[in-house]
Design an enzyme around this catalytic site. Structure first.
Site, short mmCIF file in Angstrom:
data_model
loop_
_atom_site.label_atom_id
_atom_site.label_comp_id
_atom_site.label_asym_id
_atom_site.label_seq_id
_atom_site.Cartn_x
_atom_site.Cartn_y
_atom_site.Cartn_z
N LYS A 176 10.99 -8.74 5.58
CA LYS A 176 10.74 -7.31 5.76
C LYS A 176 9.25 -7.05 5.99
CE LYS A 176 10.57 -4.36 2.15
NZ LYS A 176 9.95 -3.05 2.03
N LYS B 39 9.38 -9.91 -6.27
CA LYS B 39 7.99 -9.62 -6.71
C LYS B 39 7.55 -10.57 -7.81
CE LYS B 39 7.16 -5.55 -4.49
NZ LYS B 39 6.54 -4.28 -4.30
N LYS C 164 3.97 -3.41 3.12
CA LYS C 164 2.55 -3.06 3.12
C LYS C 164 1.69 -3.94 2.23
CE LYS C 164 3.79 1.16 0.85
NZ LYS C 164 4.30 0.69 -0.45
P1 ATP Z 1 5.39 -3.12 -1.20
O1 ATP Z 1 4.89 -4.08 -0.18
O2 ATP Z 1 4.33 -2.61 -2.11
O3 ATP Z 1 6.60 -3.61 -1.92
P2 ATP Z 1 6.79 -1.75 0.86
O4 ATP Z 1 5.98 -1.82 2.10
O5 ATP Z 1 7.92 -2.71 0.75
O6 ATP Z 1 5.84 -1.86 -0.40
P3 ATP Z 1 7.83 0.60 -0.39
O7 ATP Z 1 6.79 1.47 -0.97
O8 ATP Z 1 8.55 -0.33 -1.31
O9 ATP Z 1 7.26 -0.26 0.81
O10 ATP Z 1 8.87 1.46 0.41
C1 ATP Z 1 8.71 2.79 0.78
C2 ATP Z 1 9.91 3.29 1.54
O11 ATP Z 1 9.89 2.76 2.86
C3 ATP Z 1 11.24 2.85 0.94
O12 ATP Z 1 12.19 3.86 1.18
C4 ATP Z 1 11.58 1.63 1.70
O13 ATP Z 1 12.96 1.39 1.75
C5 ATP Z 1 11.04 1.96 3.08
N1 ATP Z 1 10.57 0.76 3.76
C6 ATP Z 1 9.53 -0.03 3.38
N2 ATP Z 1 9.40 -1.06 4.23
C7 ATP Z 1 10.38 -0.91 5.15
C8 ATP Z 1 10.77 -1.66 6.29
N3 ATP Z 1 10.13 -2.76 6.64
N4 ATP Z 1 11.80 -1.21 7.02
C9 ATP Z 1 12.44 -0.08 6.69
N5 ATP Z 1 12.15 0.65 5.62
C10 ATP Z 1 11.13 0.26 4.85
#
Ligand code: ATP
Ligand code: LTN
Length: 336
Positions: free
Chosen positions: A200, A118, A203
């Site tokens: 990954k 980040k 969002k």
């Molecule tokens: P950001 O983009 O703001 O970092 P993010 O999309 O990576 O957000 P988080 O809010 O960090 O999502 O994650 C929420 C939950 O969903 C966590 O338990 C995370 O491990 C899971 N998660 C997020 N993205 C994935 C993914 N691509 N595959 C599997 N699990 C995910």
């Protein structure tokens, strides 16, 4: 009923309202939350305080927080059985986070992969909150004497540092915190971007084609799957290093249909990627359709959602404040 709650083990998990929820949020986290919610005493949080470690538009943050609550419920989390709440509504989270900051080492925070990622993505805003993010996450988990933390693979390191902080604190003051375990699903723990399958699905991703959103309409979902990056071969086979795109689609299809990788390989043997992508898209559309429809209905019912988050915060605060009072006493604060 109360006796049941006492005997059940506790789960805590949360998602940041930092963007609209994705297929990754659903398969990596929420789907498992639903499966675990009958057997455990569950706290499911919308971690808005974590979200502001990256700059947010206030109006959008408010909208997404409420929409996220609607999506939690639409995914199958029953607010009567689970404690669903907004992090900033329970002040114990901020209060314990401060204390845990004093038991978290600079060196261990510097090693966090998410902080490094980040910081690279937000080079103009590497703030202290982004750095101490894991201390707030540890507070979330430890306030509820949590046994299990269902998360995707990327959050394992944060649950591990939470355990290290708890061990350090308990080492000084005795058994204050229960030791939590991460719970990572076998399929769907790391859903990758459809356009760059080595990253990954996230969002806050800037590339809209790489991400499938829970609230996305079926036509757009199908378009994203049809454009998904694959490879120059022609056979559907699981190998994350040589075929990351196809392997990702297999993960998604397996999570959506329950089919094993072997069954998928057999089903699509001799068929082209085009047909496979269409099938994966259709499976995802059908999986998400009832969730989207129910979430849309709930988003229109503001007073119901308000009653859910108010009740959730009240319930969460009871448990959280109990732990916080104990911690205040242990560290030597004078009782109010
Ligand atoms: P950001 O983009 O703001 O970092 P993010 O999309 O990576 O957000 P988080 O809010 O960090 O999502 O994650 C929420 C939950 O969903 C966590 O338990 C995370 O491990 C899971 N998660 C997020 N993205 C994935 C993914 N691509 N595959 C599997 N699990 C995910
Ligand atoms: N850091 C998590 C969100 C999160 C969380 C938690 C997850 C904040 N507090 C407590 C589990 C338990 C993420 O997904 N980025």
């Amino acid at each position: 009923m109360d006796e049941n709650i006492i005997q059940k083990k506790t789960i805590f998990s949360g998602i940041q309202p930092s963007g609209d929820l994705t297929l990754g949020s659903y398969l990596g986290a929420i789907k498992n939350w639903v499966e675990l919610s009958d057997m455990y005493n569950c706290y499911y949080c919308i971690v808005d305080m974590h979200a502001i470690t990256v700059r947010q538009n206030p109006t959008e943050l408010r909208r997404r927080t409420i929409a996220q609550l609607a999506q939690y419920i639409a995914c199958g989390l029953d607010p009567d059985k689970n404690t669903i709440f907004i992090q900033s509504h329970v002040s114990a989270h901020a209060e314990l986070a401060w204390i845990l900051n004093c038991y978290t080492m600079f060196g261990e925070l510097s090693r966090m992969t998410q902080f490094k990622d980040k910081s690279a993505k937000n080079a103009d805003n590497i703030n202290a909150g982004l750095f101490t993010y894991p201390a707030l996450m540890a507070a979330d988990i430890l306030l509820y004497q949590t046994d299990l933390v269902p998360v995707g693979e990327d959050q394992k390191q944060h649950v591990e540092i939470c355990r290290d902080i708890a061990v350090r604190f308990n080492g000084v003051y005795g058994d204050v915190f229960k030791m939590p375990e991460p719970y990572i699903p076998k399929v769907g723990a790391r859903i990758m971007s459809l356009t760059s399958p080595e990253n990954k699905m996230s969002k806050s991703d800037k590339d809209p084609g790489g991400c499938i959103y829970i609230m996305q309409n079926p036509d757009d979902i199908m378009r994203c799957f049809k454009r998904a990056v694959t490879d120059s071969e022609t056979f559907v086979c699981y190998n994350t290093s040589t075929k990351p795109g196809i392997s990702n689609l297999m993960q998604i299809y397996s999570a959506a249909t329950g089919e094993s990788f072997e069954e998928i390989e057999k089903e699509f043997c001799g068929k082209g990627y085009g047909e496979f992508k269409t099938k994966v898209g259709e499976a995802v559309v059908e999986m998400l359709r009832p969730i989207r429809e129910e979430a849309e209905r709930l988003i229109a019912d503001k007073s119901y959602l308000e009653s859910v988050y108010k009740k959730g915060a009240e319930k969460a605060a009871l448990t959280a404040n109990k732990t916080l009072r104990k911690v205040y006493k242990k560290v030597g604060f004078v009782e109010k």
